[in-house]
Design an enzyme around this catalytic site. Structure first.
Site, PDB file in Angstrom:
ATOM      1  N   THR A 295       0.833  -1.193   0.000  1.00 25.77           N
ATOM      2  CA  THR A 295       0.000   0.000   0.000  1.00 25.77           C
ATOM      3  C   THR A 295       0.871   1.247   0.000  1.00 25.77           C
ATOM      4  O   THR A 295       2.108   1.155  -0.116  1.00 25.77           O
ATOM      5  CB  THR A 295      -1.049  -0.084   1.149  1.00 25.77           C
ATOM      6  OG1 THR A 295      -1.960   0.990   1.001  1.00 25.77           O
ATOM      7  CG2 THR A 295      -0.425  -0.059   2.520  1.00 25.77           C
TER       8      THR A 295
ATOM      9  N   LYS B  69       3.558   1.531  -3.830  1.00 33.53           N
ATOM     10  CA  LYS B  69       2.964   0.816  -4.964  1.00 33.53           C
ATOM     11  C   LYS B  69       3.793   0.910  -6.254  1.00 33.53           C
ATOM     12  O   LYS B  69       3.730   0.028  -7.094  1.00 33.53           O
ATOM     13  CB  LYS B  69       1.542   1.337  -5.224  1.00 33.53           C
ATOM     14  CG  LYS B  69       0.547   0.866  -4.165  1.00 33.53           C
ATOM     15  CD  LYS B  69      -0.870   1.317  -4.514  1.00 33.53           C
ATOM     16  CE  LYS B  69      -1.876   0.665  -3.579  1.00 33.53           C
ATOM     17  NZ  LYS B  69      -3.271   0.905  -3.992  1.00 33.53           N
TER      18      LYS B  69
ATOM     19  N   GLY C 273     -11.156  12.599  -9.943  1.00 26.63           N
ATOM     20  CA  GLY C 273      -9.797  12.339  -9.448  1.00 26.63           C
ATOM     21  C   GLY C 273      -8.944  11.768 -10.556  1.00 26.63           C
ATOM     22  O   GLY C 273      -9.441  11.081 -11.458  1.00 26.63           O
ATOM     23  N   ALA C 274      -7.647  12.068 -10.520  1.00 24.93           N
ATOM     24  CA  ALA C 274      -6.728  11.597 -11.564  1.00 24.93           C
ATOM     25  C   ALA C 274      -5.424  11.122 -10.935  1.00 24.93           C
ATOM     26  O   ALA C 274      -4.356  11.257 -11.524  1.00 24.93           O
ATOM     27  CB  ALA C 274      -6.487  12.714 -12.575  1.00 24.93           C
TER      28      ALA C 274
ATOM     29  N   TYR D   4     -13.689   4.508   2.282  1.00 25.70           N
ATOM     30  CA  TYR D   4     -14.696   3.773   3.062  1.00 25.70           C
ATOM     31  C   TYR D   4     -14.476   4.083   4.534  1.00 25.70           C
ATOM     32  O   TYR D   4     -13.392   4.468   4.967  1.00 25.70           O
ATOM     33  CB  TYR D   4     -14.555   2.255   2.823  1.00 25.70           C
ATOM     34  CG  TYR D   4     -13.155   1.766   3.048  1.00 25.70           C
ATOM     35  CD1 TYR D   4     -12.704   1.409   4.315  1.00 25.70           C
ATOM     36  CD2 TYR D   4     -12.248   1.727   1.998  1.00 25.70           C
ATOM     37  CE1 TYR D   4     -11.395   1.007   4.520  1.00 25.70           C
ATOM     38  CE2 TYR D   4     -10.937   1.332   2.189  1.00 25.70           C
ATOM     39  CZ  TYR D   4     -10.522   0.970   3.454  1.00 25.70           C
ATOM     40  OH  TYR D   4      -9.227   0.593   3.657  1.00 25.70           O
TER      41      TYR D   4
ATOM     42  N   GLY E 264     -16.340   2.227  -0.528  1.00 30.69           N
ATOM     43  CA  GLY E 264     -15.404   1.287  -1.141  1.00 30.69           C
ATOM     44  C   GLY E 264     -15.030   0.100  -0.277  1.00 30.69           C
ATOM     45  O   GLY E 264     -14.035  -0.577  -0.571  1.00 30.69           O
TER      46      GLY E 264
HETATM   47  P1  NDP Z   1      -3.665  10.216  -4.994  1.00 33.25           P
HETATM   48  O1  NDP Z   1      -2.963  11.032  -3.969  1.00 33.25           O
HETATM   49  O2  NDP Z   1      -2.861   9.492  -6.007  1.00 33.25           O
HETATM   50  O3  NDP Z   1      -4.676  11.175  -5.818  1.00 33.25           O
HETATM   51  C1  NDP Z   1      -5.495  12.064  -5.123  1.00 33.25           C
HETATM   52  C2  NDP Z   1      -6.547  12.659  -6.063  1.00 33.25           C
HETATM   53  O4  NDP Z   1      -7.484  13.371  -5.254  1.00 33.25           O
HETATM   54  C3  NDP Z   1      -5.984  13.652  -7.072  1.00 33.25           C
HETATM   55  O5  NDP Z   1      -6.714  13.549  -8.265  1.00 33.25           O
HETATM   56  C4  NDP Z   1      -6.220  15.006  -6.380  1.00 33.25           C
HETATM   57  O6  NDP Z   1      -6.384  16.064  -7.282  1.00 33.25           O
HETATM   58  C5  NDP Z   1      -7.556  14.717  -5.716  1.00 33.25           C
HETATM   59  N1  NDP Z   1      -7.800  15.592  -4.541  1.00 33.25           N
HETATM   60  C6  NDP Z   1      -7.126  15.581  -3.371  1.00 33.25           C
HETATM   61  N2  NDP Z   1      -7.649  16.503  -2.515  1.00 33.25           N
HETATM   62  C7  NDP Z   1      -8.664  17.098  -3.195  1.00 33.25           C
HETATM   63  C8  NDP Z   1      -9.604  18.139  -2.859  1.00 33.25           C
HETATM   64  N3  NDP Z   1      -9.592  18.740  -1.673  1.00 33.25           N
HETATM   65  N4  NDP Z   1     -10.527  18.476  -3.799  1.00 33.25           N
HETATM   66  C9  NDP Z   1     -10.567  17.873  -5.002  1.00 33.25           C
HETATM   67  N5  NDP Z   1      -9.712  16.878  -5.379  1.00 33.25           N
HETATM   68  C10 NDP Z   1      -8.772  16.507  -4.483  1.00 33.25           C
HETATM   69  O7  NDP Z   1      -4.642   9.244  -4.169  1.00 33.25           O
HETATM   70  P2  NDP Z   1      -5.129   7.771  -4.593  1.00 33.25           P
HETATM   71  O8  NDP Z   1      -5.678   7.841  -5.960  1.00 33.25           O
HETATM   72  O9  NDP Z   1      -4.072   6.787  -4.312  1.00 33.25           O
HETATM   73  O10 NDP Z   1      -6.303   7.479  -3.521  1.00 33.25           O
HETATM   74  C11 NDP Z   1      -7.609   8.043  -3.618  1.00 33.25           C
HETATM   75  C12 NDP Z   1      -8.536   7.371  -2.608  1.00 33.25           C
HETATM   76  O11 NDP Z   1      -8.840   6.036  -3.013  1.00 33.25           O
HETATM   77  C13 NDP Z   1      -7.949   7.291  -1.200  1.00 33.25           C
HETATM   78  O12 NDP Z   1      -8.915   7.819  -0.296  1.00 33.25           O
HETATM   79  C14 NDP Z   1      -7.775   5.805  -0.964  1.00 33.25           C
HETATM   80  O13 NDP Z   1      -8.009   5.439   0.383  1.00 33.25           O
HETATM   81  C15 NDP Z   1      -8.858   5.215  -1.857  1.00 33.25           C
HETATM   82  N6  NDP Z   1      -8.569   3.818  -2.255  1.00 33.25           N
HETATM   83  C16 NDP Z   1      -9.466   2.844  -1.862  1.00 33.25           C
HETATM   84  C17 NDP Z   1      -9.235   1.523  -2.181  1.00 33.25           C
HETATM   85  C18 NDP Z   1     -10.216   0.467  -1.720  1.00 33.25           C
HETATM   86  O14 NDP Z   1      -9.861  -0.726  -1.705  1.00 33.25           O
HETATM   87  N7  NDP Z   1     -11.443   0.821  -1.402  1.00 33.25           N
HETATM   88  C19 NDP Z   1      -8.039   1.095  -2.936  1.00 33.25           C
HETATM   89  C20 NDP Z   1      -7.178   2.210  -3.343  1.00 33.25           C
HETATM   90  C21 NDP Z   1      -7.445   3.530  -2.982  1.00 33.25           C
HETATM   91  P3  NDP Z   1      -5.113  16.901  -7.866  1.00 33.25           P
HETATM   92  O15 NDP Z   1      -4.608  16.138  -9.057  1.00 33.25           O
HETATM   93  O16 NDP Z   1      -5.697  18.198  -8.226  1.00 33.25           O
HETATM   94  O17 NDP Z   1      -4.089  16.970  -6.762  1.00 33.25           O
END
Ligand code: NDP
Length: 272
Positions: free
Chosen positions: A62, A66, A126-127, A217, A240
């Site tokens: 995690t 990764k 999200g990206a 989640y 999730g």
């Molecule tokens: P990353 O840090 O790689 O990406 C974060 C994303 O969130 C970016 O697109 C960022 O936008 C956006 N973001 C962050 N803060 C804000 C805000 N205040 N307003 C708008 N957009 C925002 O995170 P991950 O993709 O790794 O993780 C995302 C979520 O997925 C986590 O909460 C994680 O726990 C969950 N997850 C759940 C899993 C499950 O099994 N259920 C498995 C994997 C992940 P920007 O590009 O503008 O910075």
């Protein structure tokens, strides 16, 4: 035989993975020793060498490891090659390490119990890393369109370009700026998580039939901010937790060859 397994991350204290895998172990009668290991970025290499040379069979990976775990793998699945990240490592009998990503598989398995993915217009908010890791599995379900929106336009465009240039992705990957149809499924893949309330920077074309799914989640029955927001807009919203269970089940199957049942509830984890 007892499988030596675990999960590594920083932080790791709140991981539910040990409980989930111990439930799988009881259910399948497969013996495991599954531990959560707190591993800092600068000790990743040493940890992986020691774990696998001391009989380790498999690991969940995690954040933040990764991507950086990949140089340690001898072989990678085609999905890992495409997204450049893994959440599962497996050692074979000759000590060769295989890397896989089960997040997208876990999401799709959970979603299939909740809505139809084929022919759906899917919007991902999200990206970041999780958006990247779920797109190929969603694409494999033949949706109508995969549409992306993100706070930062640079990250959004980078992700769209990455998949638009790929021969392995068949769906249209579109920017929400260029999309006017109704949305059937919204997936929140931002890391907003539990920090305050959820607000999106623009109105979305959704209605009370749209399915709203949060990758984040809660461990109990409290709603995530995205689910609170969703509950005012649709009748169909989910967190999730189901993805978490299903990605864990896919890792367990990769290590042991046995697919566990995934009907685990939050209450089962609290009571375990
Ligand atoms: P990353 O840090 O790689 O990406 C974060 C994303 O969130 C970016 O697109 C960022 O936008 C956006 N973001 C962050 N803060 C804000 C805000 N205040 N307003 C708008 N957009 C925002 O995170 P991950 O993709 O790794 O993780 C995302 C979520 O997925 C986590 O909460 C994680 O726990 C969950 N997850 C759940 C899993 C499950 O099994 N259920 C498995 C994997 C992940 P920007 O590009 O503008 O910075």
């Amino acid at each position: 035989m007892k499988y030596k397994l675990g999960v590594i991350g920083n932080p790791i204290e709140h991981s539910l993975s040990p409980k989930i895998h111990n439930i799988f172990s009881k259910q399948t009668n497969i013996n495991i020793d599954y531990q959560a290991y707190h591993v800092l970025e600068n000790s990743l290499d040493n940890f992986l060498k020691n774990f696998f040379s001391n009989g380790g069979d498999g690991l969940n990976i995690t954040l933040p490891h990764k991507i950086n775990c990949l140089p340690f793998a001898n072989t990678k699945s085609s999905l890992v090659n495409l997204i450049g990240a893994a959440n599962t490592l497996r050692s074979d009998s000759s000590g060769r390490i295989f890397a896989e990503s089960t997040d997208g598989i876990g999401l799709v398995k959970d979603l299939k119990n909740k809505c139809s993915i084929s022919s759906a217009n899917i919007l991902i908010l999200g990206a970041g890393g999780s958006a990247l890791s779920i797109i190929p599995s969603l694409d494999a379900c033949k949706p109508r369109n995969i549409v992306l929106d993100n706070r930062s336009k640079n990250n959004l465009e980078r992700l769209i370009k990455r998949f638009s240039d790929s021969n392995e992705i068949h769906s249209r990957i579109l920017n929400l700026d260029n999309f006017n149809e109704d949305i059937d499924l919204v997936i929140n893949a931002t890391s907003i998580g539990f920090s305050g309330s959820f607000n999106w920077h623009r109105e979305l074309k959704i209605n009370n039939e749209t399915v709203l799914y949060d990758l984040s989640y809660s461990k109990d029955h409290n709603q995530t901010p995205f689910l609170k927001w969703s509950s005012q807009r649709s009748e169909k919203y989910f967190d999730g937790f189901g993805m978490l269970i299903n990605q864990a089940a896919a890792s367990f199957a990769l290590w042991t060859g046995v697919e566990p049942e995934t009907n685990i509830t939050k209450l089962d984890l609290i009571n375990d």
